[in-house]
Scaffold this active site. Structure first.
Site, short mmCIF file in Angstrom:
data_model
loop_
_atom_site.label_atom_id
_atom_site.label_comp_id
_atom_site.label_asym_id
_atom_site.label_seq_id
_atom_site.Cartn_x
_atom_site.Cartn_y
_atom_site.Cartn_z
N VAL A 70 0.80 -1.21 0.00
CA VAL A 70 0.00 0.00 0.00
C VAL A 70 0.84 1.28 0.00
CG1 VAL A 70 -0.23 0.32 2.51
CG2 VAL A 70 -2.14 0.92 1.00
N TYR A 71 2.14 1.19 0.29
CA TYR A 71 2.97 2.40 0.34
C TYR A 71 3.07 3.03 -1.05
CZ TYR A 71 4.59 0.90 4.99
OH TYR A 71 4.67 0.52 6.30
N SER A 72 2.56 4.25 -1.15
CA SER A 72 2.58 5.00 -2.41
C SER A 72 2.05 4.16 -3.57
CB SER A 72 3.99 5.52 -2.71
OG SER A 72 4.41 6.42 -1.72
#
Length: 338
Positions: A70-72
């Site tokens: 989900v990071y960036s």
């Protein structure tokens, strides 16, 4: 390759829980690396700016890298994967990623159902450019999916060779205990690590979770070990990074306890001033001496962030300093489970 220059003897390593996997005592957290326009974090560093931090981590002997799907919007995995392929041999690094957050708008685009997990592990492997991850972690507890379904799916991923180990993050102790029990009962792969919120300003994990982890041989990987930078600067001073200025999630977590936290921050500042070292080293040295802690997950957006983290490994606090750091702490509401 940067890996050819790694001074392994200059870094401390430890086993992850009771596994045979050896990880550096500092883990580089990679949430800060990603395309700024993708996702909710405009303060992330783009690929060109991120790569020197990954290279420097390897030069310092760090072999442990943590990211999440989900990071960036997945671009953190892409950046980390490309850098590690360029700078290191795959077998020499430990790559951890996570699953749970929303990656697609459809009804199965998030969570820990079998469908979501099986889709997301393949997507993460593609973005990372590797055949397997060393540690595949559930980012949060999924209240809409039976934990048995999640555990069996994770077990199958390990059996398929797509993950070497599995871990968990930020949940109640009873939930983690239940997951460990069910894995043992069914003969499924067991969680080997807990990535939890733990630092000098938030010590609620000491009540139950850390004791459970020690008893069960679980590795502990604290996230936000410097309390989103609050432990690195004097009380009242504003953060100098873009993340400190615009991290809505981090700022919201600590706003309600600011006055209670002042005493702790003042003690960190006092010890740092006396020793003529940065506050970050003091805060990390305290965390590293906690018996349950395996490897704090340290973010880095300035060159000194990594250097301070590694320097903390050799900083030995006195018993009197530890007592001074711990004395002002007051109970906090539960933070970081959602």
């Amino acid at each position: 390759m940067v890996a050819d220059l790694i001074g392994w003897n200059s870094m401390e390593f430890t086993k992850l829980g009771k596994t045979g996997l050896k990880v550096s005592r500092i883990c580089l957290g990679c949430m800060s690396y990603g395309v700024p326009e993708r996702g909710p974090h405009p303060w992330t560093l783009d690929e060109k700016t991120s790569r020197p931090f990954l290279a420097r981590a390897l030069e310092l002997g760090i072999n442990f890298f943590d990211t999440a799907n989900v990071y960036s919007d997945g671009t953190s995995e892409e950046i980390v994967g490309r850098a590690l392929r360029d700078y290191a041999r795959r077998e020499e690094v430990v790559i951890a990623t996570k699953v749970h957050g929303r990656m697609r708008p459809d009804v199965n685009g998030a969570g820990l159902s079998r469908k979501a997990i099986m889709s997301e592990i393949d997507a993460s492997l593609t973005r990372l450019g590797t055949d397997y991850v060393d540690l595949y972690q559930i980012h949060r507890w999924d209240y809409e999916t039976p934990i048995e379904e999640t555990l069996e799916a994770l077990h199958d991923i390990v059996r398929q060779g797509k993950a070497r180990y599995i871990g968990a993050s930020s949940m109640y102790s009873w939930q983690f205990c239940k997951a460990l029990y069910l894995a043992d009962q069914h003969g499924w792969t067991r969680f080997v690590s807990m990535q939890d919120h733990y630092n000098l300003l938030y010590r609620e994990e000491e009540r139950e979770m850390l004791k459970l982890c020690r008893e069960e041989g679980i590795g502990v990987l604290p996230w936000s070990p410097l309390a989103r930078g609050r432990l690195t600067r004097p009380w009242g001073a504003e953060g100098s990074t873009e993340r400190a200025k615009s991290d809505l999630f981090g700022n919201a977590m600590y706003q309600a306890t600011e006055l209670a936290d002042k005493g702790v921050i003042d003690r960190v500042a006092s010890i740092a001033q006396t020793r003529a070292i940065p506050q970050a080293q003091v805060a990390l040295a305290w965390l590293l001496r906690q018996p349950a802690v395996t490897s704090p997950i340290v973010g880095a957006t300035k060159p000194q962030h990594l250097d301070d983290a590694v320097a903390a490994l050799s900083l030995v606090l006195t018993d009197a300093e530890v007592a001074a750091l711990e004395e002002p702490y007051v109970p906090h509401p539960v933070l970081g489970f959602s």
